[in-house]
Design an enzyme around this catalytic site. Sequence first.
Site, PDB file in Angstrom:
ATOM      1  N   GLU A   1      26.212  -6.051  68.010  1.00  0.00           N
ATOM      2  CA  GLU A   1      27.396  -5.279  67.628  1.00  0.00           C
ATOM      3  C   GLU A   1      28.549  -5.507  68.606  1.00  0.00           C
ATOM      4  O   GLU A   1      29.701  -5.656  68.211  1.00  0.00           O
ATOM      5  CB  GLU A   1      27.026  -3.788  67.535  1.00  0.00           C
ATOM      6  CG  GLU A   1      26.243  -3.513  66.257  1.00  0.00           C
ATOM      7  CD  GLU A   1      25.449  -2.210  66.252  1.00  0.00           C
ATOM      8  OE1 GLU A   1      24.981  -1.818  65.181  1.00  0.00           O
ATOM      9  OE2 GLU A   1      25.287  -1.586  67.320  1.00  0.00           O
TER      10      GLU A   1
ATOM     11  N   VAL B   1      18.132  18.118  86.645  1.00  0.00           N
ATOM     12  CA  VAL B   1      16.762  18.451  87.026  1.00  0.00           C
ATOM     13  C   VAL B   1      16.348  17.536  88.173  1.00  0.00           C
ATOM     14  O   VAL B   1      16.597  16.331  88.140  1.00  0.00           O
ATOM     15  CB  VAL B   1      15.825  18.274  85.819  1.00  0.00           C
ATOM     16  CG1 VAL B   1      14.357  18.343  86.257  1.00  0.00           C
ATOM     17  CG2 VAL B   1      16.120  19.324  84.767  1.00  0.00           C
TER      18      VAL B   1
END
Lengths: 428, 428
Positions: free
Chosen positions: A172, A80
Amino acid sequence: MSGSAHHIVIVGAGFGGLETVHRLRGAPVRITIIDRRNHHLFQPLLYQVATASLATSEIAWPIRHLLRNRPDVTTLLASVTGVDKEARQVRLDDGSTAPYDTLVLATGARHAYFGHDDWEPYAPGLKTLEDATTIRRRILVAFEKAERETDVKRRAALLTFVIIGAGPTGVELAGTIAELARSTLPRDFRNIDTRQARVILIEAGERVLAGFDKDLSDYARKSLERLGVEVELGVPVSGCTAEGVLYGDKKLAAATVIWAAGVQASPAAQWLGVAADRAGRVVVEADLTIPGHPEIFVIGDTAAVLNPEGKPVPGIAPAAKQQGRYVADTIRGRLRGERTRPFRYKHDGSLATIGKRLAVIDFGWIKLRGAFAWWIWGLAHIYFLIGVRNRLSVALNWLWIYTRDQRSSRLITQGRAAGEAQRSAPCR
Amino acid sequence: MSGSAHHIVIVGAGFGGLETVHRLRGAPVRITIIDRRNHHLFQPLLYQVATASLATSEIAWPIRHLLRNRPDVTTLLASVTGVDKEARQVRLDDGSTAPYDTLVLATGARHAYFGHDDWEPYAPGLKTLEDATTIRRRILVAFEKAERETDVKRRAALLTFVIIGAGPTGVELAGTIAELARSTLPRDFRNIDTRQARVILIEAGERVLAGFDKDLSDYARKSLERLGVEVELGVPVSGCTAEGVLYGDKKLAAATVIWAAGVQASPAAQWLGVAADRAGRVVVEADLTIPGHPEIFVIGDTAAVLNPEGKPVPGIAPAAKQQGRYVADTIRGRLRGERTRPFRYKHDGSLATIGKRLAVIDFGWIKLRGAFAWWIWGLAHIYFLIGVRNRLSVALNWLWIYTRDQRSSRLITQGRAAGEAQRSAPCR
């Protein structure tokens, strides 16, 4: 579906966009979903691709395949470039337009460098599959180069891994890289001891996992340190270069630096010409539409939404899904002529893993940590994966990592082969 | 291992190089294995990555991980730039050298365009993981673009897939792409009927699978045609352009062209300054060494070897492995002061699949075809994969393809996202 049915254009097939589509099943509408990529990505496990634990195809699915049983939905691979609010159409990269009756923008966010975009080449962030394979390649190549390096200083820099930002992704990554160095790799190298690798987690704030309860933050920090991660709190990074990182008054030589410190919303606010907050997120009304245009919804990481207590809704998958469900229900209600109620976010909890056997979970009413929390985390994530095959495949990988420390996706790809590295070009 | 032990340098960790290492287990030698890539690749299944059936990590393994239990072996990620035969050392890309007592060159081959290298951008070949993801991206992007294309002619070109060369790789690609278009994709698209896609297999010779018995060739051709593949025999390709392919007196508009017509050996002959055949392969002695240098072996696709009947040994994995075993045994024998016997190739058979349920197998003494042959092919390939996890994972994928026509790896990655395609740069 007749061509005159109410036409909904959804931009972005992340958690928010897809949930909107799912919840509109059977509604008297036509839907067009547009994404720049052909796949929906399960972002919560992206760090596992970056650390060689999972393959790209285990956490990503072709969007049109997910929607194959929905004849009311057309999937477009397109970018877009703008929105014409008056003409009610979306402009696409090939010059064509997609007219809409209702528009849902769910275009997500990218990592952001707070005005230091020049840091990006040295400290890549983690938002797409390509980001993940780039980071994976850098980590693995650093060990390979260290194995060949004879200069002590340069070898030390190659074996230094810096993660900036101690939110769930940073924690993490740090935990998994430490395990990679300490458990997975040692036997594979002859000239270096990968256990000597330094993994440093730098955070400008005062604690890791700031969104969690303080006890869980402390537990996470201690667990990381037990895995061998050096946690540096309260020190903002002041520079990222080809040599490493500047933070506080320290200069750290590091070949691998990963950015997990901040995100910037996609340019939806520019497309719409509306107000955005500092992170570029569209400031929406209580019903997630933009002022003066009830036919335009903005959801997920692209929107700045407040929860009933006035706190910002976090940029996590469950929040995006709740907003997608709300938008679908609102559209259905409108088509039936009903009044809409405002969106209310319900926080179910926060999860983060620390390495392969520990996790923290903050449900608010109960806080869990340790191995039991890890099992809940693992089962929850396998449950939310799409498709039986992927669940089996990811479970199989985790079993192998858990029991044998073998990580299946230690592939250096996309880059140049060794020796071609000099060849110019920033192609990644 | 003492530093003074006989030192063997092996360049290339394909089937030949790795087999040499395995067969030298326990020998009184030190080994250094050098490869430009960090992974060993199971090339016989590479076409399944190119056609979205398998993930890259299911057919590739980190070399140093495969050799982690061999303290006598050092793995180097490096590119060889030359060989100094007199000084007995290999030159590496970083300017360093690796001295050897015995050198084994097993550097494989690349696809070749017979003097038409300008065709490569339009007709990529299939030899590396990057090649496979490039081809996968082109195939999937062609369907995506066709879905958005309104011009009938351009849409037809986007839905035309040409494979040049009808050896096993060409046949496997053609059959799988036809199934992708006819079984896997139809329900996923709204504007196009993917079953209308044309898959055209062009071969300069008079039959497909020329290395097989004529009956099996005919069977393969008929099976391909039943899958919807147009087989064009006896017509050489005279040009590949951005628009498509020229062959015979025909001009075919096609967005996707794949090259499976020929290979060229790696530049080992140039490094050594010795005679090569037309395909660039080093002409070796009966013991796979080069003239005047019994300490230099050349094996696999890099070497031109004749079998006892005077026919060239085919460029397939079992041949490379036999040569690796022979070299290892020869080195062991020499260290014991034994005389060496010449290499003798034993052809065990040829296999090729046609789509997901048919195969042809030519053992010489018996010829098999159809579904039973496919099961033998599948079991054989799963058996030869490395690691229990990969066997389970590939078996799981095949089960899903076989029973549900779902292919797990339909990801468009590495390239630019939609809309970024205009941005210059030949980065793939």
